[in-house]
Design a protein around this motif. Structure first.
Motif, PDB file in Angstrom:
ATOM      1  N   VAL A   1       0.830  -1.207   0.000  1.00  0.00           N
ATOM      2  CA  VAL A   1       0.000   0.000   0.000  1.00  0.00           C
ATOM      3  C   VAL A   1       0.866   1.258   0.000  1.00  0.00           C
ATOM      4  N   ILE A   2       0.257   2.377  -0.411  1.00  0.00           N
ATOM      5  CA  ILE A   2       0.919   3.670  -0.307  1.00  0.00           C
ATOM      6  C   ILE A   2       0.345   4.376   0.914  1.00  0.00           C
ATOM      7  N   GLY A   3       1.215   4.771   1.837  1.00  0.00           N
ATOM      8  CA  GLY A   3       0.759   5.426   3.054  1.00  0.00           C
ATOM      9  C   GLY A   3       1.322   6.831   3.178  1.00  0.00           C
ATOM     10  N   ILE A   4       0.656   7.644   3.982  1.00  0.00           N
ATOM     11  CA  ILE A   4       1.133   8.995   4.272  1.00  0.00           C
ATOM     12  C   ILE A   4       1.507   9.029   5.751  1.00  0.00           C
ATOM     13  N   VAL A   5       2.740   9.413   6.044  1.00  0.00           N
ATOM     14  CA  VAL A   5       3.191   9.474   7.442  1.00  0.00           C
ATOM     15  C   VAL A   5       2.497  10.659   8.108  1.00  0.00           C
ATOM     16  N   THR A   6       1.776  10.400   9.201  1.00  0.00           N
ATOM     17  CA  THR A   6       1.029  11.481   9.845  1.00  0.00           C
ATOM     18  C   THR A   6       1.627  11.896  11.172  1.00  0.00           C
ATOM     19  N   ALA A   7       2.392  11.019  11.808  1.00  0.00           N
ATOM     20  CA  ALA A   7       2.958  11.377  13.109  1.00  0.00           C
ATOM     21  C   ALA A   7       4.190  10.530  13.386  1.00  0.00           C
ATOM     22  N   LYS A   8       5.086  11.113  14.177  1.00  0.00           N
ATOM     23  CA  LYS A   8       6.251  10.364  14.656  1.00  0.00           C
ATOM     24  C   LYS A   8       6.104  10.291  16.156  1.00  0.00           C
ATOM     25  N   SER A   9       6.075   9.082  16.718  1.00  0.00           N
ATOM     26  CA  SER A   9       5.993   9.024  18.167  1.00  0.00           C
ATOM     27  C   SER A   9       6.932   7.927  18.658  1.00  0.00           C
ATOM     28  N   GLY A  10       7.995   8.343  19.339  1.00  0.00           N
ATOM     29  CA  GLY A  10       8.951   7.376  19.868  1.00  0.00           C
ATOM     30  C   GLY A  10       9.606   6.598  18.748  1.00  0.00           C
ATOM     31  N   ASP A  11       9.443   5.286  18.768  1.00  0.00           N
ATOM     32  CA  ASP A  11      10.137   4.487  17.761  1.00  0.00           C
ATOM     33  C   ASP A  11       9.205   3.989  16.670  1.00  0.00           C
ATOM     34  N   ILE A  12       7.987   4.549  16.570  1.00  0.00           N
ATOM     35  CA  ILE A  12       7.126   4.175  15.447  1.00  0.00           C
ATOM     36  C   ILE A  12       6.603   5.417  14.723  1.00  0.00           C
ATOM     37  N   PHE A  13       6.261   5.213  13.461  1.00  0.00           N
ATOM     38  CA  PHE A  13       5.567   6.233  12.690  1.00  0.00           C
ATOM     39  C   PHE A  13       4.112   5.808  12.589  1.00  0.00           C
ATOM     40  N   LYS A  14       3.218   6.806  12.616  1.00  0.00           N
ATOM     41  CA  LYS A  14       1.802   6.521  12.335  1.00  0.00           C
ATOM     42  C   LYS A  14       1.588   6.820  10.858  1.00  0.00           C
ATOM     43  N   VAL A  15       0.971   5.875  10.155  1.00  0.00           N
ATOM     44  CA  VAL A  15       0.812   6.019   8.714  1.00  0.00           C
ATOM     45  C   VAL A  15      -0.662   5.890   8.343  1.00  0.00           C
ATOM     46  N   ASP A  16      -1.150   6.829   7.556  1.00  0.00           N
ATOM     47  CA  ASP A  16      -2.525   6.772   7.072  1.00  0.00           C
ATOM     48  C   ASP A  16      -2.546   5.965   5.780  1.00  0.00           C
ATOM     49  N   ILE A  17      -3.257   4.823   5.805  1.00  0.00           N
ATOM     50  CA  ILE A  17      -3.342   4.002   4.592  1.00  0.00           C
ATOM     51  C   ILE A  17      -4.768   3.986   4.047  1.00  0.00           C
ATOM     52  N   GLY A  18      -5.613   4.853   4.578  1.00  0.00           N
ATOM     53  CA  GLY A  18      -6.982   4.939   4.066  1.00  0.00           C
ATOM     54  C   GLY A  18      -7.926   3.946   4.688  1.00  0.00           C
ATOM     55  N   ALA A  19      -7.460   3.219   5.702  1.00  0.00           N
ATOM     56  CA  ALA A  19      -8.322   2.238   6.353  1.00  0.00           C
ATOM     57  C   ALA A  19      -8.999   2.878   7.557  1.00  0.00           C
ATOM     58  N   SER A  20      -9.711   2.073   8.350  1.00  0.00           N
ATOM     59  CA  SER A  20     -10.445   2.648   9.475  1.00  0.00           C
ATOM     60  C   SER A  20      -9.518   3.067  10.604  1.00  0.00           C
ATOM     61  N   GLU A  21      -8.305   2.567  10.583  1.00  0.00           N
ATOM     62  CA  GLU A  21      -7.360   2.872  11.643  1.00  0.00           C
ATOM     63  C   GLU A  21      -6.034   3.249  11.004  1.00  0.00           C
ATOM     64  N   GLN A  22      -5.237   4.037  11.707  1.00  0.00           N
ATOM     65  CA  GLN A  22      -3.903   4.339  11.194  1.00  0.00           C
ATOM     66  C   GLN A  22      -3.006   3.122  11.423  1.00  0.00           C
ATOM     67  N   ALA A  23      -2.093   2.919  10.502  1.00  0.00           N
ATOM     68  CA  ALA A  23      -1.182   1.781  10.643  1.00  0.00           C
ATOM     69  C   ALA A  23       0.085   2.267  11.336  1.00  0.00           C
ATOM     70  N   SER A  24       0.801   1.346  11.975  1.00  0.00           N
ATOM     71  CA  SER A  24       2.065   1.740  12.604  1.00  0.00           C
ATOM     72  C   SER A  24       3.214   1.164  11.795  1.00  0.00           C
TER      73      SER A  24
END
Lengths: 219, 241
Positions: free
Chosen positions: B81-104
């Motif tokens: 999938v193509i994701g958009i990085v929406t947040a950086k928190s600690g050692d993970i990125f939150k990525v928007d992949i268009g689903a119901s939840e953000q992916a890590s």
């Protein structure tokens, strides 16, 4: 736009269009005679923590009247539509998410609740939400002479003694929801249910034809 | 059982349609037939229930699924999938992949990344990545490396290009082996294209104009028959559009 002619039990001419809005995940417009409703569905989408349900999706229905702000009447209809959708959807497959359905009245000329139900079903199908069955809404009015009119206009509704709307499911033609107003006998109620079940066949056939037409380019 | 399916291949089915499994009594000693139900088909006791509207497809020997035109993405393990990085928190990125939840996305899930050597990912960047965890009860998790630790085409996108959304049905048509749309587009002019199964498509051509042409043509392919598409492509190739 597809139009289906009317025959017994008489329904007004009805038509629908799917996938007409670009922003929502699924959309449809449904027209019954002069009654017209626009539906949009979003989901499975993120849900507010306060509305989150841990083992199934949260269903939300919003009805927007033609003018003004939603009132108690809209709330009552929202509940009817929501409970029907909840029964048809397999919401267990998307826990902790939300399905939002927005219904906009374009024009009201009677049988509005059944038009809401039909537009909702088309929009849910267009959005690709998992459903166990389809549903169709049929409104019956009993006039002063005791005659049953299916899919009444606003004038016929006003002159009626009783008004009933049923949601019928597609697998066993059972009643999923009923909303009644006025006074009637048990016999009349059962007669109306039987007529609605018969009328729903026509709507389900129409669903099938319009979906087939929609996919005709990718067959 | 199999026959009831075979009759319907290529037909449009609606939610609520069922295929009943009736084992012929006479041939109980033969091996039971197995079928694999893909998206849109669910087993419900002794029958198979259709739960999405669409066209029934079949892949030999016994794989069946419903091909539907939907817009909302539902994560499936292993899909790219193509994701958009929406947040950086600690050692993970939150990525928007268009689903119901953000992916890590862990910062260690990039090629050559170590605790010391962090990948250069900013909020707003696009990443092409693979889902390594996707089920209804858990948060989806992405990785930009394969099981051997190689990037294999995944990672952060370079500058330029255009991202747009199309329906999931069109994306699957684009990704089909020897897809006619991709082959025809490639004949017009050279361009780079990244297709994510979540309905996002990224295109970069030599000029912004060419990028927009490709994007507009892909969007218009959605509701066209093969002939209509060929006419359009010919007109673009002639330079009349």
């Amino acid at each position: 736009m597809e139009v289906c002619g009317s025959s017994s039990p008489t329904l007004r001419e009805f038509g629908c269009e799917q996938n007409l809005l670009s922003r929502p995940d699924g959309s449809s417009s449904f027209i019954q005679g002069d009654t017209s409703v626009l539906a949009a569905v979003y989901g499975p989408a993120e849900v507010k923590v306060s509305k989150e349900i841990y083992d199934r999706a949260t269903m939300e229905v919003v009805i927007q009247p033609k003018v003004g702000v939603p009132s108690v009447r809209e709330r009552a209809r929202e509940q009817c539509v929501r409970e029907t959708c909840e029964a048809a959807l397999l919401s267990k497959l998307h826990p902790r998410s939300s399905f939002t359905l927005v219904l906009q009245v374009v024009h009201d000329d009677g049988s509005l609740l059944s038009c809401f139900l039909n537009a909702a079903c088309m929009a849910l199908m267009d959005g690709g939400l998992p459903m166990g069955c389809l549903f169709a809404g049929v409104t019956c009015a009993i006039n002063g002479e005791g005659q049953i009119i299916t899919d009444p206009t606003a004038v016929q509704e006003k002159g009626s003694r009783a008004l009933m709307t049923f949601a019928i499911d597609s697998t066993e033609r059972r009643v999923m929801m009923s909303s009644t107003k006025g006074s009637f006998t048990v016999h009349e109620l059962q007669k109306c249910i039987a007529i609605s079940q018969k009328a729903s066949e026509k709507i389900f056939q129409f669903y099938r034809d319009s979906v087939r037409r929609r996919y005709s380019k990718t067959l | 059982m199999l026959n009831s399916f075979k009759d319907k291949i290529g037909d449009v089915l609606l939610p609520g349609d069922v295929f009943s499994v009736q084992m012929p009594e006479s041939i109980t000693d033969s091996k039971p037939e197995k079928i694999v139900c893909g998206p849109g088909l669910r087993r419900n006791g002794d029958e198979v229930l259709v739960c999405k509207s669409g066209v029934l497809r079949h892949k030999p020997p016994n794989l069946y699924w419903i091909d539907s035109q939907q817009r909302r993405y539902i994560p499936v393990k292993g899909e790219s999938v193509i994701g958009i990085v929406t947040a950086k928190s600690g050692d993970i990125f939150k990525v928007d992949i268009g689903a119901s939840e953000q992916a890590s996305l862990s910062y260690l899930a990039f090629e050559g990344a170590t605790k010391r050597n962090r990948p250069n990912v900013q909020v707003g960047d696009l990443v092409y990545s693979q889902l390594i965890i996707a089920n209804k009860d858990m948060e989806p998790e992405l990785a930009c490396i394969d099981s051997c630790g190689r990037a294999n085409g995944m990672g952060v996108f370079g500058a330029g290009g255009l991202l747009f959304k199309v329906s999931l049905g069109l994306v699957r048509r684009l990704l089909a082996p020897q897809s006619e749309i991709t082959v025809d587009l490639g004949k017009l002019f050279p361009f780079e294209m990244v297709v994510g199964l979540n309905g996002r498509v990224w295109v970069k051509a030599r000029t912004a104009q060419q990028t927009l042409i490709v994007a507009n043509m892909l969007e218009s392919c959605e509701n066209m028959t093969a002939q209509q598409r060929q006419v359009l492509f010919r007109r673009v190739a002639d330079g009349s559009i």
